[in-house]
Design a protein around this motif. Structure first.
Motif, PDB file in Angstrom:
ATOM      1  N   GLN A 277       0.820  -1.207   0.000  1.00 22.11           N
ATOM      2  CA  GLN A 277       0.000   0.000   0.000  1.00 22.11           C
ATOM      3  C   GLN A 277       0.858   1.263   0.000  1.00 22.11           C
ATOM      4  O   GLN A 277       0.525   2.243  -0.666  1.00 22.11           O
ATOM      5  CB  GLN A 277      -0.957  -0.003   1.194  1.00 22.11           C
ATOM      6  CG  GLN A 277      -2.069  -1.013   1.057  1.00 22.11           C
ATOM      7  CD  GLN A 277      -2.931  -1.107   2.302  1.00 22.11           C
ATOM      8  OE1 GLN A 277      -2.573  -0.631   3.372  1.00 22.11           O
ATOM      9  NE2 GLN A 277      -4.086  -1.754   2.160  1.00 22.11           N
ATOM     10  N   ALA A 278       1.963   1.225   0.726  1.00 22.41           N
ATOM     11  CA  ALA A 278       2.863   2.383   0.756  1.00 22.41           C
ATOM     12  C   ALA A 278       3.466   2.638  -0.622  1.00 22.41           C
ATOM     13  O   ALA A 278       3.509   3.778  -1.094  1.00 22.41           O
ATOM     14  CB  ALA A 278       3.964   2.173   1.793  1.00 22.41           C
ATOM     15  N   VAL A 279       3.923   1.579  -1.278  1.00 25.86           N
ATOM     16  CA  VAL A 279       4.533   1.713  -2.600  1.00 25.86           C
ATOM     17  C   VAL A 279       3.495   2.182  -3.623  1.00 25.86           C
ATOM     18  O   VAL A 279       3.775   3.038  -4.458  1.00 25.86           O
ATOM     19  CB  VAL A 279       5.199   0.394  -3.038  1.00 25.86           C
ATOM     20  CG1 VAL A 279       5.671   0.464  -4.472  1.00 25.86           C
ATOM     21  CG2 VAL A 279       6.365   0.063  -2.108  1.00 25.86           C
ATOM     22  N   MET A 280       2.293   1.628  -3.542  1.00 22.20           N
ATOM     23  CA  MET A 280       1.226   2.045  -4.453  1.00 22.20           C
ATOM     24  C   MET A 280       0.913   3.535  -4.287  1.00 22.20           C
ATOM     25  O   MET A 280       0.709   4.246  -5.274  1.00 22.20           O
ATOM     26  CB  MET A 280      -0.037   1.213  -4.208  1.00 22.20           C
ATOM     27  CG  MET A 280       0.076  -0.218  -4.671  1.00 22.20           C
ATOM     28  SD  MET A 280      -1.300  -1.274  -4.134  1.00 22.20           S
ATOM     29  CE  MET A 280      -2.672  -0.530  -5.002  1.00 22.20           C
ATOM     30  N   ALA A 281       0.893   4.001  -3.057  1.00 20.15           N
ATOM     31  CA  ALA A 281       0.599   5.406  -2.801  1.00 20.15           C
ATOM     32  C   ALA A 281       1.729   6.317  -3.260  1.00 20.15           C
ATOM     33  O   ALA A 281       1.486   7.384  -3.828  1.00 20.15           O
ATOM     34  CB  ALA A 281       0.338   5.618  -1.310  1.00 20.15           C
ATOM     35  N   LEU A 282       2.958   5.904  -3.017  1.00 17.04           N
ATOM     36  CA  LEU A 282       4.103   6.743  -3.369  1.00 17.04           C
ATOM     37  C   LEU A 282       4.313   6.876  -4.870  1.00 17.04           C
ATOM     38  O   LEU A 282       4.593   7.958  -5.375  1.00 17.04           O
ATOM     39  CB  LEU A 282       5.379   6.186  -2.747  1.00 17.04           C
ATOM     40  CG  LEU A 282       5.584   6.449  -1.270  1.00 17.04           C
ATOM     41  CD1 LEU A 282       6.775   5.670  -0.757  1.00 17.04           C
ATOM     42  CD2 LEU A 282       5.752   7.927  -1.007  1.00 17.04           C
ATOM     43  N   PHE A 283       4.204   5.769  -5.583  1.00 13.67           N
ATOM     44  CA  PHE A 283       4.571   5.762  -6.994  1.00 13.67           C
ATOM     45  C   PHE A 283       3.388   5.662  -7.948  1.00 13.67           C
ATOM     46  O   PHE A 283       3.578   5.620  -9.164  1.00 13.67           O
ATOM     47  CB  PHE A 283       5.562   4.628  -7.271  1.00 13.67           C
ATOM     48  CG  PHE A 283       6.840   4.776  -6.504  1.00 13.67           C
ATOM     49  CD1 PHE A 283       7.687   5.848  -6.739  1.00 13.67           C
ATOM     50  CD2 PHE A 283       7.194   3.853  -5.544  1.00 13.67           C
ATOM     51  CE1 PHE A 283       8.868   5.988  -6.022  1.00 13.67           C
ATOM     52  CE2 PHE A 283       8.377   3.987  -4.824  1.00 13.67           C
ATOM     53  CZ  PHE A 283       9.218   5.061  -5.067  1.00 13.67           C
ATOM     54  N   GLN A 284       2.174   5.606  -7.405  1.00  9.64           N
ATOM     55  CA  GLN A 284       0.968   5.536  -8.235  1.00  9.64           C
ATOM     56  C   GLN A 284       1.037   4.389  -9.242  1.00  9.64           C
ATOM     57  O   GLN A 284       0.818   4.581 -10.429  1.00  9.64           O
ATOM     58  CB  GLN A 284       0.731   6.870  -8.953  1.00  9.64           C
ATOM     59  CG  GLN A 284       0.532   8.056  -8.036  1.00  9.64           C
ATOM     60  CD  GLN A 284      -0.716   7.917  -7.178  1.00  9.64           C
ATOM     61  OE1 GLN A 284      -1.791   7.776  -7.710  1.00  9.64           O
ATOM     62  NE2 GLN A 284      -0.564   7.938  -5.867  1.00  9.64           N
ATOM     63  N   ILE A 285       1.387   3.203  -8.751  1.00  6.39           N
ATOM     64  CA  ILE A 285       1.441   2.023  -9.611  1.00  6.39           C
ATOM     65  C   ILE A 285       0.512   0.953  -9.056  1.00  6.39           C
ATOM     66  O   ILE A 285       0.167   0.961  -7.871  1.00  6.39           O
ATOM     67  CB  ILE A 285       2.881   1.466  -9.770  1.00  6.39           C
ATOM     68  CG1 ILE A 285       3.475   1.049  -8.433  1.00  6.39           C
ATOM     69  CG2 ILE A 285       3.778   2.465 -10.470  1.00  6.39           C
ATOM     70  CD1 ILE A 285       4.822   0.360  -8.547  1.00  6.39           C
ATOM     71  N   GLU A 286       0.122   0.019  -9.923  1.00  6.17           N
ATOM     72  CA  GLU A 286      -0.794  -1.038  -9.538  1.00  6.17           C
ATOM     73  C   GLU A 286      -0.073  -2.104  -8.712  1.00  6.17           C
ATOM     74  O   GLU A 286       1.138  -2.254  -8.789  1.00  6.17           O
ATOM     75  CB  GLU A 286      -1.415  -1.682 -10.790  1.00  6.17           C
ATOM     76  CG  GLU A 286      -2.231  -0.727 -11.639  1.00  6.17           C
ATOM     77  CD  GLU A 286      -1.382   0.043 -12.640  1.00  6.17           C
ATOM     78  OE1 GLU A 286      -0.233  -0.384 -12.909  1.00  6.17           O
ATOM     79  OE2 GLU A 286      -1.854   1.068 -13.136  1.00  6.17           O
ATOM     80  N   ALA A 287      -0.878  -2.864  -7.978  1.00  5.23           N
ATOM     81  CA  ALA A 287      -0.337  -3.895  -7.086  1.00  5.23           C
ATOM     82  C   ALA A 287       0.449  -4.960  -7.840  1.00  5.23           C
ATOM     83  O   ALA A 287       1.450  -5.475  -7.330  1.00  5.23           O
ATOM     84  CB  ALA A 287      -1.467  -4.531  -6.286  1.00  5.23           C
ATOM     85  N   HIS A 288       0.030  -5.301  -9.056  1.00 13.45           N
ATOM     86  CA  HIS A 288       0.726  -6.368  -9.787  1.00 13.45           C
ATOM     87  C   HIS A 288       2.119  -5.949 -10.270  1.00 13.45           C
ATOM     88  O   HIS A 288       2.880  -6.781 -10.735  1.00 13.45           O
ATOM     89  CB  HIS A 288      -0.123  -6.857 -10.974  1.00 13.45           C
ATOM     90  CG  HIS A 288      -0.243  -5.876 -12.094  1.00 13.45           C
ATOM     91  ND1 HIS A 288      -1.205  -4.896 -12.119  1.00 13.45           N
ATOM     92  CD2 HIS A 288       0.471  -5.741 -13.230  1.00 13.45           C
ATOM     93  CE1 HIS A 288      -1.067  -4.182 -13.227  1.00 13.45           C
ATOM     94  NE2 HIS A 288      -0.062  -4.677 -13.916  1.00 13.45           N
ATOM     95  N   LYS A 289       2.464  -4.677 -10.109  1.00 15.05           N
ATOM     96  CA  LYS A 289       3.801  -4.200 -10.479  1.00 15.05           C
ATOM     97  C   LYS A 289       4.740  -4.135  -9.277  1.00 15.05           C
ATOM     98  O   LYS A 289       5.840  -3.621  -9.377  1.00 15.05           O
ATOM     99  CB  LYS A 289       3.707  -2.826 -11.131  1.00 15.05           C
ATOM    100  CG  LYS A 289       2.955  -2.861 -12.453  1.00 15.05           C
ATOM    101  CD  LYS A 289       2.933  -1.506 -13.086  1.00 15.05           C
ATOM    102  CE  LYS A 289       2.233  -1.564 -14.433  1.00 15.05           C
ATOM    103  NZ  LYS A 289       2.238  -0.277 -15.109  1.00 15.05           N
ATOM    104  N   ILE A 290       4.272  -4.676  -8.152  1.00 21.81           N
ATOM    105  CA  ILE A 290       5.052  -4.669  -6.914  1.00 21.81           C
ATOM    106  C   ILE A 290       5.256  -6.111  -6.465  1.00 21.81           C
ATOM    107  O   ILE A 290       4.297  -6.866  -6.334  1.00 21.81           O
ATOM    108  CB  ILE A 290       4.322  -3.890  -5.801  1.00 21.81           C
ATOM    109  CG1 ILE A 290       4.002  -2.463  -6.244  1.00 21.81           C
ATOM    110  CG2 ILE A 290       5.138  -3.894  -4.517  1.00 21.81           C
ATOM    111  CD1 ILE A 290       3.011  -1.758  -5.368  1.00 21.81           C
TER     112      ILE A 290
END
Length: 127
Positions: free
Chosen positions: A108-121
């Motif tokens: 959730q932190a990465v999604m919020a910071l970089f505006q990317i979808e979950a499947h890219k993490i």
């Protein structure tokens, strides 16, 4: 005094009170942005800086532990996006990744910071 004179006096009083209100001065210093100025740094320098910053943040989150971060970036060129660095994917190895709650917090932190979808993490447990 006539009704018109009272109205004029009232309007003058209102005008004087508006003029006397304090006015806040706006700061002339520009606002700081989260990302660095891409014009003075290469894509690799920006990527390394973002990786270090994300690693430092995540290591201070309860339960995460030690972290290693790798970002996949791409430099965008175009009419409106000249020289911007876009994060395309994130790989994270974390000591606390065996706990699903910790994994969700990181994601959730990465999604919020970089505006990317979950499947890219991708978040993996560090050995």
């Amino acid at each position: 005094m006539t009704k018109q004179q009272w109205i004029v006096i009232l309007l003058l009083g209102l005008l004087l009170s508006v003029i006397a209100l304090p006015v806040s001065k706006k700061s002339s210093t520009p606002k700081q942005t989260i990302l660095m100025d891409n014009s003075t740094q290469s894509t690799d320098e920006i990527q390394s800086s973002l990786e270090r910053r994300l690693q430092n943040i995540l290591e201070n989150v309860e339960g995460v532990g030690e972290v290693k971060v790798m970002l996949m970036t791409e430099e965008q060129q175009g009419i409106y996006r000249s020289g911007e660095t876009e994060v395309r994917g994130v790989l994270i190895a974390a000591e606390g990744a065996s706990d699903p709650v910790v994994v969700q917090k990181i994601q959730q932190a990465v999604m919020a910071l970089f505006q990317i979808e979950a499947h890219k993490i991708k978040i993996m447990k560090m050995k």
